[in-house]
Design an enzyme around this catalytic site. Sequence first.
Site, short mmCIF file in Angstrom:
data_model
loop_
_atom_site.label_atom_id
_atom_site.label_comp_id
_atom_site.label_asym_id
_atom_site.label_seq_id
_atom_site.Cartn_x
_atom_site.Cartn_y
_atom_site.Cartn_z
NE ARG A 173 -0.32 -0.42 -4.14
CZ ARG A 173 -0.01 0.85 -4.43
NH1 ARG A 173 -0.42 1.38 -5.56
NH2 ARG A 173 0.72 1.57 -3.61
CG HIS A 192 0.27 3.09 1.46
ND1 HIS A 192 1.21 2.14 1.13
CD2 HIS A 192 0.29 4.00 0.44
CE1 HIS A 192 1.76 2.45 -0.03
NE2 HIS A 192 1.23 3.57 -0.47
CB CYS A 243 0.97 9.06 -0.32
SG CYS A 243 -0.74 8.85 -0.88
NE ARG A 291 6.52 3.86 -0.65
CZ ARG A 291 5.46 3.49 -1.39
NH1 ARG A 291 4.68 4.41 -1.94
NH2 ARG A 291 5.16 2.21 -1.56
N1 NVA Z 1 -5.36 6.27 -0.59
C1 NVA Z 1 -4.83 6.05 -1.91
C2 NVA Z 1 -3.34 5.97 -1.85
C3 NVA Z 1 -2.67 5.75 -3.18
C4 NVA Z 1 -1.18 5.56 -3.06
C5 NVA Z 1 -5.42 4.76 -2.47
O1 NVA Z 1 -5.58 3.80 -1.71
O2 NVA Z 1 -5.73 4.71 -3.66
N1 CP Z 2 2.12 6.48 -3.11
C1 CP Z 2 2.00 5.32 -3.76
O1 CP Z 2 1.90 4.25 -3.17
O2 CP Z 2 2.05 5.44 -5.12
P1 CP Z 2 1.70 4.32 -6.21
O3 CP Z 2 0.22 4.06 -6.12
O4 CP Z 2 2.11 4.92 -7.51
O5 CP Z 2 2.49 3.08 -5.89
#
Ligand code: NVA
Ligand code: CP
Length: 309
Positions: free
Chosen positions: A102, A129, A265, A293
Amino acid sequence: MKHYLQFSDFTRDEYDHLFQRTAFIKARFKAYEKHQPLTDRTLAMIFEKASTRTRVSFEAGMYQLGGSVVNLTNSDSQLGRSEPIEDTARVISRMVDLVMIRTFGQDRIERFAQHSRVPVINGLTNEFHPCQILADLFTYIEHRGDAQRPLDCLQGITVAWVGDGNNMANTWLQAAEILGFHVHVSTPSGYEVDQRVAGIRSPAHHRVFQDPLQACEGADLVTTDVWTSMGYEAENEARLKAFAQWRVDERLMKVAKPTALFMHCLPAHRGEEVTAEVIDGPQSVVWDEAENRLHAQKALMEYLLLGRL
Ligand code: NVA
Ligand code: CP
């Protein structure tokens, strides 16, 4: 060797396999039956941004598959002290079988993958994502489709995207192009989806609406996300103002199909991008999305390491 860096890395046929496999793996899990094809395999997870769902689903999932997990963050690894991502990739990929990252820019995960000896999975970047959309589509199939022919129920459906033209929106657009559905996108001006960044070939599978209400008309699925994604916190105040009309509420859900599902999400901010009535209401499937997930990523890890079983 395959990586999963964006949704378009897999074909329609591979998704057909993955969704069937997810259903199988989930059923085994629910029956308390062991499924451990990844015994002795190790997953390294690198988090340059915060996470709850991604962390728990990959970590629990890998242990359930018989493997083990190493977790790294910027604050406890040399990445936070400027070790190049390429060197990090060379080193970590000599020690583990699979890597989930990530991070910020998509270029970072691509550079990592170019120097990795093992498959790399995108656990969220500024642009994409894919693991989340994998789980979301599986959730839609569970609610509206048939596990034997998972892709059929997605043909021609309309997904309404209300909010930021962000990593989730981009990934929905890629999925629409590959799996044959339509996305109605409504964002405030200045926050539009960029077709080049989204990495789609044509505008054929999405339509842009200024009015979020119009975007939701007749939709099979209404979905949104936070107004301020991770990494954009400095823009928070401006975004709160710009997005005020892009809140999913009962008015928007009413113009969608009566059978429409609501997805997010998570994490969510009730009263900002979605009202409590909608996210905690009968059309919302957000907890199924989060649970899936786990199951979808187990199918993904199995596929990347062992191919089709
Ligand atoms: N669009 C959000 C999704 C979090 C799971 C972000 O990138 O923070
Ligand atoms: N939806 C999602 O990716 O959640 P987290 O940021 O908690 O991993």
